[in-house]
Design a protein around this motif. Structure first.
Motif, short mmCIF file in Angstrom:
data_model
loop_
_atom_site.label_atom_id
_atom_site.label_comp_id
_atom_site.label_asym_id
_atom_site.label_seq_id
_atom_site.Cartn_x
_atom_site.Cartn_y
_atom_site.Cartn_z
N VAL A 3 18.99 10.68 -6.23
CA VAL A 3 17.78 10.02 -5.73
C VAL A 3 17.80 9.76 -4.24
O VAL A 3 16.81 9.33 -3.67
CB VAL A 3 17.50 8.70 -6.49
N GLY A 4 18.92 10.04 -3.59
CA GLY A 4 18.99 9.84 -2.15
C GLY A 4 20.27 10.40 -1.58
O GLY A 4 21.27 10.53 -2.28
N VAL A 28 18.60 20.67 1.16
CA VAL A 28 17.47 19.83 0.78
C VAL A 28 16.21 20.40 1.42
O VAL A 28 16.15 20.58 2.63
CB VAL A 28 17.68 18.37 1.25
N PHE A 29 15.21 20.69 0.60
CA PHE A 29 13.93 21.19 1.11
C PHE A 29 13.13 20.00 1.63
O PHE A 29 13.07 18.96 0.98
CB PHE A 29 13.16 21.93 0.01
N ILE A 30 12.53 20.18 2.80
CA ILE A 30 11.80 19.08 3.44
C ILE A 30 10.42 19.55 3.90
O ILE A 30 10.17 20.75 4.03
CB ILE A 30 12.58 18.51 4.65
N SER A 48 14.06 14.02 -4.42
CA SER A 48 13.53 14.30 -5.74
C SER A 48 14.32 15.50 -6.25
O SER A 48 14.33 16.56 -5.64
CB SER A 48 12.04 14.63 -5.65
N HIS A 49 15.02 15.31 -7.34
CA HIS A 49 15.91 16.33 -7.89
C HIS A 49 15.19 17.05 -9.04
O HIS A 49 14.89 16.44 -10.05
CB HIS A 49 17.18 15.65 -8.40
N ILE A 50 14.91 18.33 -8.84
CA ILE A 50 14.19 19.10 -9.85
C ILE A 50 15.15 20.10 -10.47
O ILE A 50 15.75 20.92 -9.78
CB ILE A 50 12.97 19.82 -9.23
N ILE A 51 15.27 20.00 -11.78
CA ILE A 51 16.18 20.89 -12.52
C ILE A 51 15.34 21.85 -13.33
O ILE A 51 14.54 21.45 -14.16
CB ILE A 51 17.12 20.08 -13.44
N ARG A 52 15.54 23.13 -13.04
CA ARG A 52 14.83 24.18 -13.78
C ARG A 52 15.87 25.06 -14.48
O ARG A 52 17.07 24.91 -14.27
CB ARG A 52 14.00 25.05 -12.83
N GLU A 53 15.39 25.96 -15.28
CA GLU A 53 16.27 26.86 -16.01
C GLU A 53 17.15 27.68 -15.07
O GLU A 53 18.32 27.92 -15.36
CB GLU A 53 15.41 27.79 -16.88
N ASP A 54 16.58 28.10 -13.94
CA ASP A 54 17.30 28.99 -13.04
C ASP A 54 17.77 28.35 -11.75
O ASP A 54 18.40 29.00 -10.91
CB ASP A 54 16.41 30.20 -12.70
N MET A 64 9.43 6.54 1.49
CA MET A 64 9.19 6.46 0.05
C MET A 64 7.77 6.87 -0.33
O MET A 64 7.55 7.46 -1.39
CB MET A 64 9.48 5.04 -0.45
N SER A 65 6.79 6.60 0.52
CA SER A 65 5.41 6.95 0.17
C SER A 65 5.24 8.47 0.08
O SER A 65 4.51 8.97 -0.77
CB SER A 65 4.41 6.34 1.15
N GLU A 66 5.94 9.22 0.94
CA GLU A 66 5.87 10.69 0.87
C GLU A 66 6.52 11.18 -0.43
O GLU A 66 6.00 12.09 -1.08
CB GLU A 66 6.55 11.31 2.09
N LYS A 67 7.62 10.56 -0.82
CA LYS A 67 8.28 10.93 -2.08
C LYS A 67 7.37 10.63 -3.27
O LYS A 67 7.24 11.45 -4.18
CB LYS A 67 9.60 10.18 -2.23
N LYS A 68 6.71 9.46 -3.26
CA LYS A 68 5.81 9.12 -4.36
C LYS A 68 4.66 10.11 -4.46
O LYS A 68 4.27 10.51 -5.56
CB LYS A 68 5.26 7.70 -4.18
N LEU A 69 4.11 10.50 -3.31
CA LEU A 69 3.03 11.49 -3.29
C LEU A 69 3.52 12.80 -3.89
O LEU A 69 2.86 13.37 -4.76
CB LEU A 69 2.52 11.70 -1.87
N PHE A 70 4.68 13.28 -3.46
CA PHE A 70 5.24 14.53 -3.95
C PHE A 70 5.44 14.49 -5.46
O PHE A 70 5.02 15.39 -6.19
CB PHE A 70 6.59 14.81 -3.26
N GLU A 71 6.06 13.42 -5.96
CA GLU A 71 6.35 13.32 -7.39
C GLU A 71 5.08 13.20 -8.22
O GLU A 71 5.02 13.69 -9.35
CB GLU A 71 7.30 12.16 -7.66
N ARG A 72 4.05 12.57 -7.67
CA ARG A 72 2.76 12.49 -8.39
C ARG A 72 2.08 13.84 -8.40
O ARG A 72 1.47 14.23 -9.40
CB ARG A 72 1.89 11.43 -7.71
#
Length: 188
Positions: A3-4, A28-30, A48-54, A64-72
């Motif tokens: 988370v950070g 880290v993608f920014i 934000s840690h995104i786990i996909r199959e590949d 934090m507001s940018e992270k909240k926007l991204f996750e939403r």
């Protein structure tokens, strides 16, 4: 779940950064907003840690507001991490909150990869999320803006007119914003 990250910048490009944390280097993608704001070698990112199959992907944000926007955004059907980061690169979280509030479909379409259908879906899905974005921001002016908006709406003014009036106001606290906006709203 990561988370950070708090570490040293090893390498930086407009779309990603390599951060060394205790001997481990993370990619880290920014957003372009974060890229231009990273000025020193020491950095602390909300991630934000995104786990996909590949793949396992980390997306980093300075506030934090940018992270909240991204996750939403990534919860919306048809909007993946690439489109969400493109939105974060094009607009700051506060600017995008204003776009949501004004239901400005043309502004959403300016983001690369978003057409009219996607823009409409994004605005419908994010209806009401602008207040969350503005209230989560660390800046006191945004908190005052949010409080003034709520106060004016409770007086019976429509949300779009309130937003337009507040965007032209120069006050920094809730009371002065409400007074300025009331003067403007009475002339509309």
């Amino acid at each position: 779940m990561i988370v950070g990250l708090n570490g040293t910048v090893e390498y930086k490009e407009p779309t990603f950064v390599h951060i060394e944390v205790s001997g481990v280097i993370y990619e880290v993608f920014i957003s372009l907003q974060s890229f231009s704001a990273i000025s020193s070698s020491k950095v602390k990112l909300f991630t934000s840690h995104i786990i996909r199959e590949d793949a396992q992907l980390l997306f980093g944000f300075l506030d934090m507001s940018e992270k909240k926007l991204f996750e939403r955004l990534i919860k919306i059907s048809g909007v993946g991490p690439k489109v969400a980061i493109a939105i974060c690169s094009t607009y700051s979280a506060n600017t995008f909150a204003t776009i949501i509030n004004n239901k400005d479909i043309k502004a959403v379409q300016k983001v690369p990869g978003i057409g009219p259908k996607s823009a409409g879906r994004i605005l419908v899905e994010l209806n009401g999320f602008d207040v969350d974005l503005l209230s989560s921001s660390d800046e006191p002016k945004n908190k005052a803006f949010s409080e003034a908006s709520e106060a004016l709406e409770s007086l019976g003014f429509k949300k779009d007119k309130v937003s337009k009036a507040l965007s032209t106001c120069s006050g920094s606290d809730t009371a002065s914003l409400v007074k300025e906006a009331l003067r403007l709203l009475q002339t509309i």
